[in-house]
Design a protein around this motif. Structure first.
Motif, PDB file in Angstrom:
ATOM      1  N   ILE A  80     -29.393 -16.601 -34.246  1.00 39.25           N
ATOM      2  CA  ILE A  80     -28.903 -17.981 -34.185  1.00 39.25           C
ATOM      3  C   ILE A  80     -30.066 -18.933 -33.933  1.00 39.25           C
ATOM      4  CG2 ILE A  80     -27.551 -19.614 -32.801  1.00 39.25           C
ATOM      5  CD1 ILE A  80     -25.411 -17.420 -32.546  1.00 39.25           C
ATOM      6  N   ASP A  81     -30.940 -18.581 -33.002  1.00 38.24           N
ATOM      7  CA  ASP A  81     -32.102 -19.434 -32.715  1.00 38.24           C
ATOM      8  C   ASP A  81     -32.969 -19.637 -33.961  1.00 38.24           C
ATOM      9  OD1 ASP A  81     -31.287 -19.715 -30.084  1.00 38.24           O
ATOM     10  OD2 ASP A  81     -32.659 -18.167 -29.325  1.00 38.24           O
ATOM     11  N   LYS A  82     -33.196 -18.566 -34.719  1.00 36.41           N
ATOM     12  CA  LYS A  82     -33.983 -18.682 -35.953  1.00 36.41           C
ATOM     13  C   LYS A  82     -33.279 -19.571 -36.965  1.00 36.41           C
ATOM     14  CE  LYS A  82     -36.326 -14.243 -35.599  1.00 36.41           C
ATOM     15  NZ  LYS A  82     -36.414 -12.876 -36.136  1.00 36.41           N
ATOM     16  N   TRP A  83     -31.950 -19.412 -37.083  1.00 41.57           N
ATOM     17  CA  TRP A  83     -31.189 -20.245 -38.013  1.00 41.57           C
ATOM     18  C   TRP A  83     -31.280 -21.707 -37.605  1.00 41.57           C
ATOM     19  CZ3 TRP A  83     -27.283 -23.749 -37.825  1.00 41.57           C
ATOM     20  CH2 TRP A  83     -26.720 -24.113 -39.043  1.00 41.57           C
ATOM     21  N   LEU A  84     -31.143 -21.986 -36.329  1.00 45.29           N
ATOM     22  CA  LEU A  84     -31.224 -23.367 -35.844  1.00 45.29           C
ATOM     23  C   LEU A  84     -32.581 -23.982 -36.203  1.00 45.29           C
ATOM     24  CD1 LEU A  84     -29.579 -22.998 -32.325  1.00 45.29           C
ATOM     25  CD2 LEU A  84     -28.620 -24.217 -34.278  1.00 45.29           C
ATOM     26  N   ALA A  85     -33.645 -23.240 -36.022  1.00 46.51           N
ATOM     27  CA  ALA A  85     -34.985 -23.744 -36.309  1.00 46.51           C
ATOM     28  C   ALA A  85     -35.192 -23.998 -37.802  1.00 46.51           C
ATOM     29  CB  ALA A  85     -36.031 -22.760 -35.797  1.00 46.51           C
ATOM     30  N   SER A  86     -34.604 -23.167 -38.652  1.00 46.39           N
ATOM     31  CA  SER A  86     -34.826 -23.308 -40.090  1.00 46.39           C
ATOM     32  C   SER A  86     -33.860 -24.279 -40.755  1.00 46.39           C
ATOM     33  CB  SER A  86     -34.744 -21.948 -40.782  1.00 46.39           C
ATOM     34  OG  SER A  86     -33.425 -21.450 -40.719  1.00 46.39           O
ATOM     35  N   ASP A  87     -32.753 -24.610 -40.116  1.00 46.12           N
ATOM     36  CA  ASP A  87     -31.758 -25.488 -40.729  1.00 46.12           C
ATOM     37  C   ASP A  87     -31.687 -26.858 -40.080  1.00 46.12           C
ATOM     38  OD1 ASP A  87     -29.444 -24.181 -42.761  1.00 46.12           O
ATOM     39  OD2 ASP A  87     -30.881 -22.815 -41.869  1.00 46.12           O
ATOM     40  N   ASP A  88     -32.698 -27.238 -39.331  1.00 48.06           N
ATOM     41  CA  ASP A  88     -32.747 -28.561 -38.693  1.00 48.06           C
ATOM     42  C   ASP A  88     -31.467 -28.873 -37.920  1.00 48.06           C
ATOM     43  OD1 ASP A  88     -35.339 -29.141 -39.513  1.00 48.06           O
ATOM     44  OD2 ASP A  88     -34.640 -29.853 -41.457  1.00 48.06           O
ATOM     45  N   ALA A  89     -31.055 -27.938 -37.099  1.00 51.56           N
ATOM     46  CA  ALA A  89     -29.886 -28.115 -36.248  1.00 51.56           C
ATOM     47  C   ALA A  89     -30.285 -27.797 -34.816  1.00 51.56           C
ATOM     48  CB  ALA A  89     -28.756 -27.196 -36.696  1.00 51.56           C
ATOM     49  N   ILE A  90     -29.530 -28.326 -33.871  1.00 49.28           N
ATOM     50  CA  ILE A  90     -29.775 -28.010 -32.467  1.00 49.28           C
ATOM     51  C   ILE A  90     -28.471 -27.594 -31.802  1.00 49.28           C
ATOM     52  CG2 ILE A  90     -31.821 -29.462 -32.185  1.00 49.28           C
ATOM     53  CD1 ILE A  90     -30.049 -31.588 -30.920  1.00 49.28           C
ATOM     54  N   ALA A  91     -28.604 -26.736 -30.820  1.00 49.13           N
ATOM     55  CA  ALA A  91     -27.451 -26.288 -30.044  1.00 49.13           C
ATOM     56  C   ALA A  91     -26.965 -27.444 -29.177  1.00 49.13           C
ATOM     57  CB  ALA A  91     -27.837 -25.093 -29.177  1.00 49.13           C
ATOM     58  N   THR A  92     -25.658 -27.582 -29.083  1.00 52.16           N
ATOM     59  CA  THR A  92     -25.063 -28.617 -28.227  1.00 52.16           C
ATOM     60  C   THR A  92     -24.041 -27.950 -27.309  1.00 52.16           C
ATOM     61  OG1 THR A  92     -23.390 -29.117 -29.896  1.00 52.16           O
ATOM     62  CG2 THR A  92     -25.365 -30.488 -29.901  1.00 52.16           C
ATOM     63  N   GLY A  93     -24.486 -27.508 -26.190  1.00 53.07           N
ATOM     64  CA  GLY A  93     -23.581 -26.842 -25.258  1.00 53.07           C
ATOM     65  C   GLY A  93     -23.713 -25.338 -25.314  1.00 53.07           C
ATOM     66  N   ASP A  94     -22.916 -24.711 -24.493  1.00 49.11           N
ATOM     67  CA  ASP A  94     -22.981 -23.259 -24.341  1.00 49.11           C
ATOM     68  C   ASP A  94     -22.253 -22.541 -25.475  1.00 49.11           C
ATOM     69  OD1 ASP A  94     -24.355 -23.355 -21.834  1.00 49.11           O
ATOM     70  OD2 ASP A  94     -22.464 -23.967 -20.913  1.00 49.11           O
TER      71      ASP A  94
END
Length: 152
Positions: free
Chosen positions: A109-123
């Motif tokens: 998930i962390d790798k996907w977030l970094a490659s898709d210009d998205a950020i986690a919002t909450g738990d």
């Protein structure tokens, strides 16, 4: 493989405790059983699979929330409390390896977030598609992470 979804806000019935993350796998099955029994005795049917969501605390411990989605908010009663899973965009990924390797799924998930210009919002939370038993939490776990996309 990560999948983007738009989730509705979901009322839940949960049991909460404070523990260290390594204790979660031992606590989830008994907490699910308590919530399931509570709902059964009140004639409330879960609307989905059991889940666990952890809120990281400053001292390194976590507040764990384990329970089931329900159709409408429940009244607070004994060890079971009302809660919600957030609505909005989220990314989900399946974990089908042994539970002790779930960190690899969170890394994906962390790798996907970094490659898709998205950020986690909450738990994030884990959905247990194999019902937890006294011995284990199952091997078909869906990890869900609320997100927002970074504007260009």
């Amino acid at each position: 493989m990560c999948q983007v979804r738009a989730l509705p806000e979901q009322p839940t019935a949960v049991r909460r405790t404070r523990l260290v993350r390594g204790q979660l796998a031992d606590w989830v099955p008994s907490a699910c059983a308590v919530v399931a029994e509570h709902l059964l005795h009140r004639g409330i049917a879960p609307t989905g699979f059991p889940f666990a969501r952890c809120h990281q605390l400053p001292d390194g411990a976590v507040e764990a929330e384990v329970g089931f989605p329900v159709a409408a908010p429940i009244p607070e009663s004994g060890p079971v409390e009302p809660s919600t899973l957030p609505g909005g965009p989220a990314v989900a990924i399946w974990h089908t390896a042994p539970d002790e390797k779930i960190d690899l799924t969170y890394q994906a998930i962390d790798k996907w977030l970094a490659s898709d210009d998205a950020i986690a919002t909450g738990d994030s939370w884990e959905v247990y598609h194999d019902l937890p038993t006294c011995d284990y939490v199952g091997t078909r776990i869906e990890v869900v992470q609320p997100i927002t996309f970074v504007s260009a």
